[in-house]
Design a protein around this motif. Structure first.
Motif, short mmCIF file in Angstrom:
data_model
loop_
_atom_site.label_atom_id
_atom_site.label_comp_id
_atom_site.label_asym_id
_atom_site.label_seq_id
_atom_site.Cartn_x
_atom_site.Cartn_y
_atom_site.Cartn_z
N MET A 276 61.16 37.13 36.11
CA MET A 276 60.57 37.90 37.20
C MET A 276 60.68 37.15 38.52
O MET A 276 60.87 37.77 39.57
N ARG A 277 60.61 35.84 38.47
CA ARG A 277 60.83 35.06 39.69
C ARG A 277 62.27 35.23 40.17
O ARG A 277 62.55 35.30 41.36
N GLY A 278 63.21 35.33 39.21
CA GLY A 278 64.60 35.58 39.56
C GLY A 278 64.82 36.95 40.16
O GLY A 278 65.82 37.18 40.86
N GLN A 279 63.89 37.88 39.88
CA GLN A 279 63.96 39.22 40.45
C GLN A 279 63.38 39.27 41.87
O GLN A 279 63.34 40.33 42.48
N GLY A 280 62.90 38.12 42.36
CA GLY A 280 62.41 38.06 43.72
C GLY A 280 60.91 37.96 43.87
O GLY A 280 60.39 37.95 44.99
N TYR A 281 60.17 37.90 42.72
CA TYR A 281 58.72 37.78 42.80
C TYR A 281 58.31 36.32 42.97
O TYR A 281 58.98 35.42 42.50
N GLU A 282 57.17 36.09 43.64
CA GLU A 282 56.68 34.72 43.84
C GLU A 282 56.18 34.14 42.53
O GLU A 282 55.87 34.88 41.59
N LEU A 283 56.08 32.80 42.44
CA LEU A 283 55.69 32.14 41.20
C LEU A 283 54.31 32.61 40.74
O LEU A 283 54.10 32.87 39.56
N GLY A 284 53.36 32.74 41.69
CA GLY A 284 52.02 33.18 41.30
C GLY A 284 52.04 34.56 40.68
O GLY A 284 51.40 34.81 39.66
N SER A 285 52.80 35.47 41.26
CA SER A 285 52.93 36.82 40.70
C SER A 285 53.64 36.79 39.36
O SER A 285 53.26 37.51 38.42
N ALA A 286 54.66 35.94 39.24
CA ALA A 286 55.41 35.85 37.99
C ALA A 286 54.51 35.40 36.85
O ALA A 286 54.59 35.91 35.73
N LEU A 287 53.63 34.40 37.11
CA LEU A 287 52.70 33.96 36.08
C LEU A 287 51.64 35.02 35.81
O LEU A 287 51.18 35.19 34.68
N ALA A 288 51.23 35.75 36.84
CA ALA A 288 50.26 36.82 36.66
C ALA A 288 50.81 37.91 35.74
O ALA A 288 50.06 38.54 34.99
N PHE A 289 52.12 38.14 35.79
CA PHE A 289 52.73 39.12 34.88
C PHE A 289 52.49 38.73 33.43
O PHE A 289 52.33 39.59 32.56
N LEU A 290 52.50 37.41 33.14
CA LEU A 290 52.26 36.95 31.78
C LEU A 290 50.84 37.28 31.34
O LEU A 290 50.60 37.62 30.18
#
Length: 442
Positions: A276-290
């Motif tokens: 998700m970070r590779g899709q352009g989302y920030e690290l905080g958002s990427a971890l929130a997806f988990l």
């Protein structure tokens, strides 16, 4: 004067609740230890001392799942010989100590070895707790109870993601693995003191007096089954029974479905933040997806278990896998953040409970003297997919092909839909003896 039947019936329910609660606690730590790697992986990739590449990180993710493969295959047969409780305790001790080794590992080599050892304990614990909960579940509530148990796995994933958010930046990625010592201090003493052995297992091993004493202690009746001669059979007889009388087709189809399901579970769980970070989302958002995908997983376990008790675990698994394919494919499309959260939640709702319903279906089609073997080998064969999933994700991320990763995972979900559908054709659940634990009538 006889006592009211309400308190009497409540005894059997209380015993089932006790078993579920204790198993839920150890599975919570199982999920934490499993998902913590994916949660801290971005921090590990940013650690210059490790020098970890994306491809190498995929290999490390597969070490734990390869250990889980061996653990599930070996422990399933062992559990049908020495009992559920001893295996649960041993597996919890193993993965807890291995987590501490990961925290103190001086380099990638030691870390990888510790993850392999942790995987052995993790792989043995899950099918054993599923087996025990299924055997103590009230009649007609087996799938729901298994789904309830597996909410712990997703809660562990949420806890892992929270630890990744809270600990990695201020204290470093190693701090999260030190938390893995908690089950050794919290869960193991409680399991040793309070968790009962399976009554069905004791009867199947001709340990009738021990089963009677346990039933008297908890004021429940013994399950309605006769002792078998399993204690004198060859150690591989329980495995061979999965292929007798035309059962081999169904067994292989469930194994293949488990391969696809666990490829999805571990591939997506390990690489979702990074992809998700590779899709352009920030690290905080990427971890929130988990966190969000595991919240969806908790809801999905409860919903799927309830529906499966009415319509069958195989049907629910097939529909859930098909919906998972849709959800994962949509994740490869960059959408507004709010909509992405909704899709991630729904994908988690379908993904994790689809695989759990495979276990529920296998458990419902097994007998007491080979149930742990059936569930363990289904889980174990699925671990080949769990090994392959993180490795595959690592290769796709290393090639900067994150969008293709979502497509590949979606195609896998479609294949699992077909396989589990074929496994359920013409089959009915609950072919084994009645193992319902009944309250004593007073």
């Amino acid at each position: 004067m006889s006592a009211s039947p309400v308190p009497s019936a409540a005894r059997g329910t209380r015993l089932a609740v006790l078993v579920v609660c204790l198993c839920w606690l150890v599975v919570l730590f199982d999920g934490l230890d499993l998902f913590i790697y994916g949660a801290v992986l971005p921090g590990m990739l940013d650690d210059p001392e490790l020098g970890l590449t994306a491809a190498r990180a995929g290999d490390l993710g597969s070490y734990a799942t390869f250990g889980m493969l061996l653990g599930a295959l070996s422990v399933g047969t062992l559990t049908d010989r020495i009992g559920r409780k001893k295996v649960i305790i041993g597996c919890t001790v193993v993965f807890s100590l291995a987590s501490a080794v990961c925290a103190a590992a001086p380099g990638v080599g030691v870390f990888g070895l510790a993850r392999f050892v942790a995987g052995f304990g993790l792989g043995g614990l899950l099918p054993t707790t599923i087996t025990l909960v299924a055997e103590y579940a009230p009649r007609g509530r087996g799938n729901l109870m298994i789904g309830l148990l597996m909410t712990a796995h997703q809660a562990g994933g949420i806890l892992a993601a929270c630890l990744g958010l809270w600990l990695v930046e201020p204290f470093g990625w190693r701090s999260a693995f030190w938390v893995g010592l908690a089950p050794l201090v919290i869960a193991v003493p409680l399991v040793v003191k309070f968790l009962p052995e399976s009554l069905g297992f004791l009867l199947a091993r001709n340990r009738t007096e021990e089963a009677r004493r346990l039933a008297e202690r908890y004021e429940v009746e013994l399950p309605a089954m006769r002792p078998s001669s399993a204690a004198s059979t060859d150690r591989w007889d329980a495995l061979a029974a999965l292929f007798r009388d035309g059962h081999w087709k169904r067994t292989l189809l469930f194994w293949a479905t488990s391969f696809g399901g666990l490829l999805l579970v571990y591939g997506v769980s390990t690489w979702l933040p990074t992809m998700m970070r590779g899709q352009g989302y920030e690290l905080g958002s990427a971890l929130a997806f988990l966190v969000v995908i595991n919240v969806g997983g908790i809801v999905g376990m409860l919903v799927a278990g309830r529906i499966a008790d009415r319509f069958g675990a195989v049907r629910v698994a097939a529909v859930w896998f098909a919906l998972t394919a849709v959800g994962i494919h949509l994740l490869g499309i960059h959408m507004p953040l709010v909509l992405t959260y909704v899709v991630v939640f729904l994908t988690g709702l379908w993904l994790f409970s689809a695989q759990t319903m495979v276990y529920a279906a296998v458990s419902g089609r097994s007998t007491a003297d080979n149930r742990a073997t059936a569930v363990g080998w289904t889980s174990g064969m699925g671990r080949f997919g769990a090994v392959f999933g993180p490795w595959l994700g690592g290769q796709l991320v290393a090639a900067q092909a994150e969008s293709w990763g979502f497509t590949v995972f979606a195609a896998t979900a479609l294949l699992a839909t077909v396989l589990v559908g074929l496994a359920g054709l013409g089959q009915r659940s609950s072919t084994g003896p009645d193992l319902t634990v009944r309250p004593v009538r007073t």
